[in-house]
Design a protein around this motif. Structure first.
Motif, PDB file in Angstrom:
ATOM      1  N   THR A  40      15.969  72.261 -79.541  1.00  0.00           N
ATOM      2  CA  THR A  40      15.419  70.919 -79.693  1.00  0.00           C
ATOM      3  C   THR A  40      15.233  70.281 -78.326  1.00  0.00           C
ATOM      4  O   THR A  40      15.726  70.782 -77.309  1.00  0.00           O
ATOM      5  CB  THR A  40      16.354  70.042 -80.542  1.00  0.00           C
ATOM      6  OG1 THR A  40      17.592  69.890 -79.835  1.00  0.00           O
ATOM      7  CG2 THR A  40      16.594  70.645 -81.909  1.00  0.00           C
ATOM      8  N   THR A  41      14.539  69.173 -78.297  1.00  0.00           N
ATOM      9  CA  THR A  41      14.301  68.477 -77.039  1.00  0.00           C
ATOM     10  C   THR A  41      15.612  68.033 -76.405  1.00  0.00           C
ATOM     11  O   THR A  41      15.811  68.161 -75.202  1.00  0.00           O
ATOM     12  CB  THR A  41      13.401  67.255 -77.271  1.00  0.00           C
ATOM     13  OG1 THR A  41      12.225  67.674 -77.947  1.00  0.00           O
ATOM     14  CG2 THR A  41      13.014  66.602 -75.978  1.00  0.00           C
ATOM     15  N   GLY A  42      16.527  67.522 -77.212  1.00  0.00           N
ATOM     16  CA  GLY A  42      17.825  67.080 -76.693  1.00  0.00           C
ATOM     17  C   GLY A  42      18.616  68.220 -76.079  1.00  0.00           C
ATOM     18  O   GLY A  42      19.265  68.059 -75.047  1.00  0.00           O
ATOM     19  N   GLU A  43      18.570  69.387 -76.705  1.00  0.00           N
ATOM     20  CA  GLU A  43      19.275  70.551 -76.158  1.00  0.00           C
ATOM     21  C   GLU A  43      18.655  71.011 -74.844  1.00  0.00           C
ATOM     22  O   GLU A  43      19.365  71.424 -73.929  1.00  0.00           O
ATOM     23  CB  GLU A  43      19.241  71.702 -77.160  1.00  0.00           C
ATOM     24  CG  GLU A  43      20.029  71.449 -78.416  1.00  0.00           C
ATOM     25  CD  GLU A  43      19.805  72.515 -79.476  1.00  0.00           C
ATOM     26  OE1 GLU A  43      20.612  72.549 -80.411  1.00  0.00           O
ATOM     27  OE2 GLU A  43      18.842  73.288 -79.371  1.00  0.00           O
ATOM     28  N   LEU A  45      17.106  69.077 -72.687  1.00  0.00           N
ATOM     29  CA  LEU A  45      17.302  68.072 -71.646  1.00  0.00           C
ATOM     30  C   LEU A  45      18.756  67.898 -71.232  1.00  0.00           C
ATOM     31  O   LEU A  45      19.032  67.275 -70.211  1.00  0.00           O
ATOM     32  CB  LEU A  45      16.745  66.726 -72.116  1.00  0.00           C
ATOM     33  CG  LEU A  45      15.221  66.673 -72.251  1.00  0.00           C
ATOM     34  CD1 LEU A  45      14.796  65.321 -72.811  1.00  0.00           C
ATOM     35  CD2 LEU A  45      14.561  66.926 -70.919  1.00  0.00           C
ATOM     36  N   THR A  46      19.690  68.438 -72.004  1.00  0.00           N
ATOM     37  CA  THR A  46      21.109  68.333 -71.665  1.00  0.00           C
ATOM     38  C   THR A  46      21.462  69.432 -70.666  1.00  0.00           C
ATOM     39  O   THR A  46      21.288  70.606 -70.969  1.00  0.00           O
ATOM     40  CB  THR A  46      21.976  68.480 -72.925  1.00  0.00           C
ATOM     41  OG1 THR A  46      21.565  67.500 -73.876  1.00  0.00           O
ATOM     42  CG2 THR A  46      23.448  68.302 -72.601  1.00  0.00           C
TER      43      THR A  46
END
Length: 76
Positions: A40-43, A45-46
């Motif tokens: 996912t995008t959050g994964e 960007l982390t």
């Protein structure tokens, strides 16, 4: 003329705020090897542990004497 060019460049940088979607007719984003689903995008960007490692040295939490450091030498 330069200010018009800078204004046009600044307006071109203003993107859409709606979520990105893959183009129609193109294959979906490939899944990483060993993964069951795309990230996912959050994964993405982390930052991982290797990108942002934790501190290895302990900080002083109270007023106490520091231990001697053999490598803290004066400059030559």
């Amino acid at each position: 003329m330069r200010s018009v060019l800078l204004l046009a460049l600044a307006l071109a940088g203003c993107g859409s705020t709606k979520p990105l979607e893959p183009p129609a007719g193109r294959p979906p984003i490939p899944v990483a090897q060993g993964a069951t689903a795309p990230a996912t995008t959050g994964e993405l960007l982390t930052p991982g542990v290797q990108a942002r490692p934790g501190r290895g040295d302990s900080t002083l939490r109270r007023s106490e004497e520091r231990r001697s450091d053999d490598f803290d030498l004066p400059p030559n």
